[in-house]
Write a protein that holds these residues in place. Sequence first.
Motif, PDB file in Angstrom:
ATOM      1  N   ILE A 198      20.925   3.616   4.656  1.00 44.98           N
ATOM      2  CA  ILE A 198      19.893   3.300   3.695  1.00 44.98           C
ATOM      3  C   ILE A 198      19.945   1.812   3.391  1.00 44.98           C
ATOM      4  O   ILE A 198      21.023   1.214   3.324  1.00 44.98           O
ATOM      5  CB  ILE A 198      20.044   4.136   2.401  1.00 44.98           C
ATOM      6  CG1 ILE A 198      18.813   3.990   1.503  1.00 44.98           C
ATOM      7  CG2 ILE A 198      21.317   3.780   1.648  1.00 44.98           C
ATOM      8  CD1 ILE A 198      18.778   4.978   0.344  1.00 44.98           C
ATOM      9  N   SER A 199      18.791   1.208   3.239  1.00 46.14           N
ATOM     10  CA  SER A 199      18.722  -0.202   2.906  1.00 46.14           C
ATOM     11  C   SER A 199      17.522  -0.448   2.016  1.00 46.14           C
ATOM     12  O   SER A 199      16.605   0.376   1.943  1.00 46.14           O
ATOM     13  CB  SER A 199      18.657  -1.075   4.165  1.00 46.14           C
ATOM     14  OG  SER A 199      17.500  -0.781   4.926  1.00 46.14           O
ATOM     15  N   SER A 200      17.543  -1.578   1.358  1.00 42.83           N
ATOM     16  CA  SER A 200      16.504  -1.893   0.397  1.00 42.83           C
ATOM     17  C   SER A 200      16.090  -3.347   0.526  1.00 42.83           C
ATOM     18  O   SER A 200      16.931  -4.232   0.707  1.00 42.83           O
ATOM     19  CB  SER A 200      16.995  -1.620  -1.028  1.00 42.83           C
ATOM     20  OG  SER A 200      16.040  -2.011  -1.992  1.00 42.83           O
ATOM     21  N   ASP A 201      14.809  -3.577   0.481  1.00 41.34           N
ATOM     22  CA  ASP A 201      14.252  -4.913   0.358  1.00 41.34           C
ATOM     23  C   ASP A 201      13.671  -4.985  -1.039  1.00 41.34           C
ATOM     24  O   ASP A 201      12.534  -4.563  -1.278  1.00 41.34           O
ATOM     25  CB  ASP A 201      13.189  -5.171   1.421  1.00 41.34           C
ATOM     26  CG  ASP A 201      12.675  -6.600   1.407  1.00 41.34           C
ATOM     27  OD1 ASP A 201      12.748  -7.265   0.351  1.00 41.34           O
ATOM     28  OD2 ASP A 201      12.193  -7.065   2.453  1.00 41.34           O
ATOM     29  N   ASN A 202      14.461  -5.489  -1.952  1.00 36.56           N
ATOM     30  CA  ASN A 202      14.067  -5.451  -3.352  1.00 36.56           C
ATOM     31  C   ASN A 202      12.821  -6.285  -3.635  1.00 36.56           C
ATOM     32  O   ASN A 202      12.001  -5.910  -4.474  1.00 36.56           O
ATOM     33  CB  ASN A 202      15.217  -5.924  -4.235  1.00 36.56           C
ATOM     34  CG  ASN A 202      16.374  -4.952  -4.255  1.00 36.56           C
ATOM     35  OD1 ASN A 202      16.229  -3.796  -3.856  1.00 36.56           O
ATOM     36  ND2 ASN A 202      17.522  -5.403  -4.716  1.00 36.56           N
ATOM     37  N   ALA A 203      12.690  -7.403  -2.944  1.00 38.10           N
ATOM     38  CA  ALA A 203      11.535  -8.264  -3.168  1.00 38.10           C
ATOM     39  C   ALA A 203      10.237  -7.557  -2.813  1.00 38.10           C
ATOM     40  O   ALA A 203       9.195  -7.815  -3.417  1.00 38.10           O
ATOM     41  CB  ALA A 203      11.680  -9.559  -2.380  1.00 38.10           C
ATOM     42  N   LYS A 204      10.291  -6.700  -1.821  1.00 36.46           N
ATOM     43  CA  LYS A 204       9.110  -5.977  -1.385  1.00 36.46           C
ATOM     44  C   LYS A 204       9.035  -4.562  -1.944  1.00 36.46           C
ATOM     45  O   LYS A 204       8.085  -3.835  -1.645  1.00 36.46           O
ATOM     46  CB  LYS A 204       9.070  -5.908   0.141  1.00 36.46           C
ATOM     47  CG  LYS A 204       8.962  -7.264   0.817  1.00 36.46           C
ATOM     48  CD  LYS A 204       8.916  -7.121   2.328  1.00 36.46           C
ATOM     49  CE  LYS A 204       8.785  -8.462   3.009  1.00 36.46           C
ATOM     50  NZ  LYS A 204       8.749  -8.337   4.491  1.00 36.46           N
ATOM     51  N   ASN A 205      10.027  -4.187  -2.734  1.00 37.45           N
ATOM     52  CA  ASN A 205      10.106  -2.828  -3.252  1.00 37.45           C
ATOM     53  C   ASN A 205       9.996  -1.797  -2.132  1.00 37.45           C
ATOM     54  O   ASN A 205       9.246  -0.820  -2.218  1.00 37.45           O
ATOM     55  CB  ASN A 205       9.044  -2.583  -4.320  1.00 37.45           C
ATOM     56  CG  ASN A 205       9.433  -3.141  -5.670  1.00 37.45           C
ATOM     57  OD1 ASN A 205      10.610  -3.302  -5.975  1.00 37.45           O
ATOM     58  ND2 ASN A 205       8.444  -3.438  -6.496  1.00 37.45           N
ATOM     59  N   MET A 206      10.770  -2.037  -1.092  1.00 32.17           N
ATOM     60  CA  MET A 206      10.816  -1.143   0.046  1.00 32.17           C
ATOM     61  C   MET A 206      12.232  -0.620   0.223  1.00 32.17           C
ATOM     62  O   MET A 206      13.205  -1.356   0.050  1.00 32.17           O
ATOM     63  CB  MET A 206      10.377  -1.851   1.324  1.00 32.17           C
ATOM     64  CG  MET A 206       8.929  -2.288   1.334  1.00 32.17           C
ATOM     65  SD  MET A 206       7.789  -0.889   1.527  1.00 32.17           S
ATOM     66  CE  MET A 206       8.190  -0.361   3.192  1.00 32.17           C
ATOM     67  N   VAL A 207      12.333   0.625   0.557  1.00 30.29           N
ATOM     68  CA  VAL A 207      13.599   1.245   0.900  1.00 30.29           C
ATOM     69  C   VAL A 207      13.438   1.930   2.244  1.00 30.29           C
ATOM     70  O   VAL A 207      12.403   2.547   2.514  1.00 30.29           O
ATOM     71  CB  VAL A 207      14.057   2.244  -0.178  1.00 30.29           C
ATOM     72  CG1 VAL A 207      15.335   2.959   0.255  1.00 30.29           C
ATOM     73  CG2 VAL A 207      14.288   1.522  -1.496  1.00 30.29           C
TER      74      VAL A 207
END
Length: 123
Positions: A70-79
């Motif tokens: 699992i990973s997250s791109d917080n700036a894009k609000n994507m997981v």
Amino acid sequence: EVQLVESGGGLVQAGGSLRLSCAASGFTFDDYAIGWFRQAPGKEREGVSCIDRRDGMTYYADSVKGRFTISSDNAKNMVYLQMNSLKPEDTAVYYCAADTGYGCYSPLPFDSWGQGTQVTVSS
């Protein structure tokens, strides 16, 4: 309040890979968790993985450890959920869900849920 949309499901042969995406919209704070759950026909929904944005920790069900990430791109609000070495037993509808209260180990159902995306793994 968060709205979630999953994508990336499909049909893959055993041993193959898929990457699921969860797009979040709406106002959120940093102290929330995004989890991936799955439900196969005739089976109960089970937690697969979760990222807790309170501390950045990630969690995995024993059945997927070493295979899913699992990973997250917080700036894009994507997981994302990268699924490798897929097995037929992984076949299920996969849902992403957000919890803004307790996090990954919420004793209550997560606050918001996506519509689900089908993953089918053929043998």
